[in-house]
Design an enzyme around this catalytic site. Structure first.
Site, PDB file in Angstrom:
ATOM      1  N   GLU A 166       0.820  -1.724  -0.231  1.00 55.73           N
ATOM      2  CA  GLU A 166      -0.126  -0.241  -0.137  1.00 55.73           C
ATOM      3  C   GLU A 166       0.704   1.010   0.482  1.00 55.73           C
ATOM      4  OE1 GLU A 166      -2.475   0.455   3.187  1.00 55.73           O
ATOM      5  OE2 GLU A 166      -3.676  -2.061   2.584  1.00 55.73           O
ATOM      6  N   GLU A 355      -4.840  -8.236   1.457  1.00 52.54           N
ATOM      7  CA  GLU A 355      -5.912  -8.310   2.592  1.00 52.54           C
ATOM      8  C   GLU A 355      -7.605  -8.015   2.810  1.00 52.54           C
ATOM      9  OE1 GLU A 355      -4.389  -5.733   4.912  1.00 52.54           O
ATOM     10  OE2 GLU A 355      -1.968  -5.119   4.414  1.00 52.54           O
TER      11      GLU A 355
HETATM   12  O1  IFM Z   1      -3.758  -2.871   9.509  1.00 52.13           O
HETATM   13  C1  IFM Z   1      -3.935  -2.656   8.603  1.00 52.13           C
HETATM   14  C2  IFM Z   1      -2.557  -3.084   7.479  1.00 52.13           C
HETATM   15  O2  IFM Z   1      -1.213  -2.767   7.971  1.00 52.13           O
HETATM   16  C3  IFM Z   1      -2.544  -2.709   6.142  1.00 52.13           C
HETATM   17  N1  IFM Z   1      -4.099  -2.804   5.198  1.00 52.13           N
HETATM   18  C4  IFM Z   1      -5.262  -1.931   6.429  1.00 52.13           C
HETATM   19  C5  IFM Z   1      -5.324  -2.401   7.848  1.00 52.13           C
HETATM   20  C6  IFM Z   1      -6.348  -2.073   8.339  1.00 52.13           C
HETATM   21  O3  IFM Z   1      -6.028  -0.595   8.594  1.00 52.13           O
END
Ligand code: IFM
Length: 444
Positions: A166, A355
């Site tokens: 990200e 994710e």
């Molecule tokens: O915890 C974070 C992660 O580190 C990166 N993506 C989003 C998650 C939730 O905010």
């Protein structure tokens, strides 16, 4: 009891759980680890909601063997984690043997349990001594050196590696909104940071491939789905600007394309940071792309002077929309929309959902955690993944965020994303209903 769509059966589809180094490892000064920008950011008063930090977190550095056993017991055959750059390099950017050994022990443990590692090289914990951080072009070259070091020491044991997680968060939350480390608030500089991150990605892929040609290499993005608040042209334009910042700013360089004019205008004279030939470096061949999806955004025409610089204002979702405990809208169909939107615009490589998950802060009661909202959230998103595959999307796997409750950045420990509950006083792990549901689904 729900069942998995046949397209998502573990025999043909990769199921995993995900974490990141700073959020779980703790041991922030152990065995020669140097400070990261998140260590220093947490030490600044007022930065973290509950004034907490990552010094202990889930103490995974010392408890990794038990955590890996737990991953195996829950039925996952794949585990996504990140390597902490400041743990494996010294303040002179040389190898820190003791830090590297930690990841060797982790890989040994995963191997013993038949779990395939899926590593990310940078999940935000930048070594604090790198002067200027992502605003300094040199950091991209230091990243390539770090990447090469990992490739040399762990490369033959890592089948799939992502450079960055990200990068939008590092660039814009870190340098425009200033709510993430390093806490800078400067629109033009955030675009410089975004460029240097993508340069680092490209240089990193070149460095890794020069050492290990076999590894499947890619990047993890969190593309945006942004709907306008109304169909007024200024709201529609605001939503497009938000998507350009979140998507085109990162996807265009990956495929050798120039940024939209609006972003070039916003970077202004700092565009000099983007040198001839950089775009070709960013556009290295990708073996895969990881997508992180949680929610969508709603934008309207800018209402403050600061928002005018970026071109939009986000509108916080409210009831009757369904929200998770962190206040994000539950919008599973957005996963389908965002993937289809990306497919229509860029020649994507195979995809992994790296994710997806929900902040559900339900606590322990009688030794159990009944996180029904998270269960519903996950099942609804599994359906979208199956639908996408049915319609031809090349999605090869899904990783739930997160294995366990952990340090949720500026929210500290106030938001719980884990499928396993962590008691941060005793470090006791308790699988929640969602973990048991997944365990059952993956066994059937
Ligand atoms: O915890 C974070 C992660 O580190 C990166 N993506 C989003 C998650 C939730 O905010």
């Amino acid at each position: 009891m729900p069942a998995l769509d046949p397209l998502l059966q573990p025999t043909r589809f990769e199921w995993g759980c995900a974490t990141s180094s700073f959020q779980i490892e703790g041991a922030s000064t152990a065995d020669g680890k140097v400070p990261s920008i998140w260590d220093t950011f947490c030490a600044e008063p007022g930065r973290i909601k509950d004034a907490s930090d990552g010094r202990v977190a889930c103490d995974h550095y010392h408890r990794f063997a038990d955590d890996v056993r737990l991953i195996a017991e829950l039925g996952f055959k794949h585990y996504r984690f990140s390597i902490a750059w400041p743990r494996i390099t010294t303040s002179n950017n040389r190898l820190n043997v003791a830090g590297m050994d930690f990841y060797k022990r982790l890989l040994d443990a995963l191997d013993q349990h038949g779990i395939t590692p899926n590593a990310t090289l940078f999940h935000w914990d930048l070594p604090a001594h790198l002067e200027g951080g992502w605003l300094n072009r040199d950091t991209a070259y230091r990243f390539a050196e770090y990447t090469e070091l990992v490739a040399r020491h762990l490369g033959d044991r890592l089948p799939r590696v992502a450079t960055l997680n990200e990068p939008w968060c590092s660039a814009f939350l870190g340098h425009d909104l200033g709510v993430f480390a390093p806490g800078v608030q400067n629109r033009a500089q955030s675009l410089v940071a975004a460029h240097h991150l993508m340069l680092a990605h490209g240089l990193g892929l070149q460095a890794w491939r020069s050492v290990q040609a076999q590894t499947s290499l890619g990047i993890v993005l969190n593309p945006e789905l942004c709907d306008p608040l109304t169909d007024r042209p200024e709201d529609v334009q605001a939503a497009r600007l938000a998507e350009w910042e979140r998507n085109d700013c990162f996807l265009n360089p990956l495929f050798g394309r120039e940024w939209p004019d609006a972003l070039l205008e916003q970077i202004g004279e700092l565009n000099a940071a983007r040198r001839d030939g950089d775009l070709a470096i960013c556009a290295q061949p990708l073996d895969f792309m990881g997508l992180n999806y949680y929610t969508r955004s709603i934008a309207r025409a800018p209402v403050t002077v600061n928002d005018a610089q970026r071109g939009y204002t986000f509108v916080a979702p409210t009831a009757p929309k369904r929200l998770t405990d962190i206040g994000w809208e539950i919008y599973p169909e957005g996963l389908t929309r965002v993937v289809q939107n990306l497919q229509a615009q860029w020649p994507l490589p195979p995809l992994w959902i790296t994710e997806n998950g929900a902040a559900d802060n339900t606590g322990l009661a009688h030794g159990a955690v009944d996180d029904g909202m998270r269960c519903d959230y996950l099942l609804a998103h599994f359906e979208q993944v199956a639908g996408l595959i049915r319609n031809g999307a090349d999605i090869r796997g899904y990783y739930v965020w997160s294995l366990m409750d952990n340090f949720e950045w500026a929210h500290g420990y106030s938001q719980r994303f884990g499928i396993v509950h962590v008691d941060f006083h005793t470090q006791k792990r308790t699988p929640k209903r969602s973990a048991l549901m997944l365990q059952k689904l993956l066994r059937e």
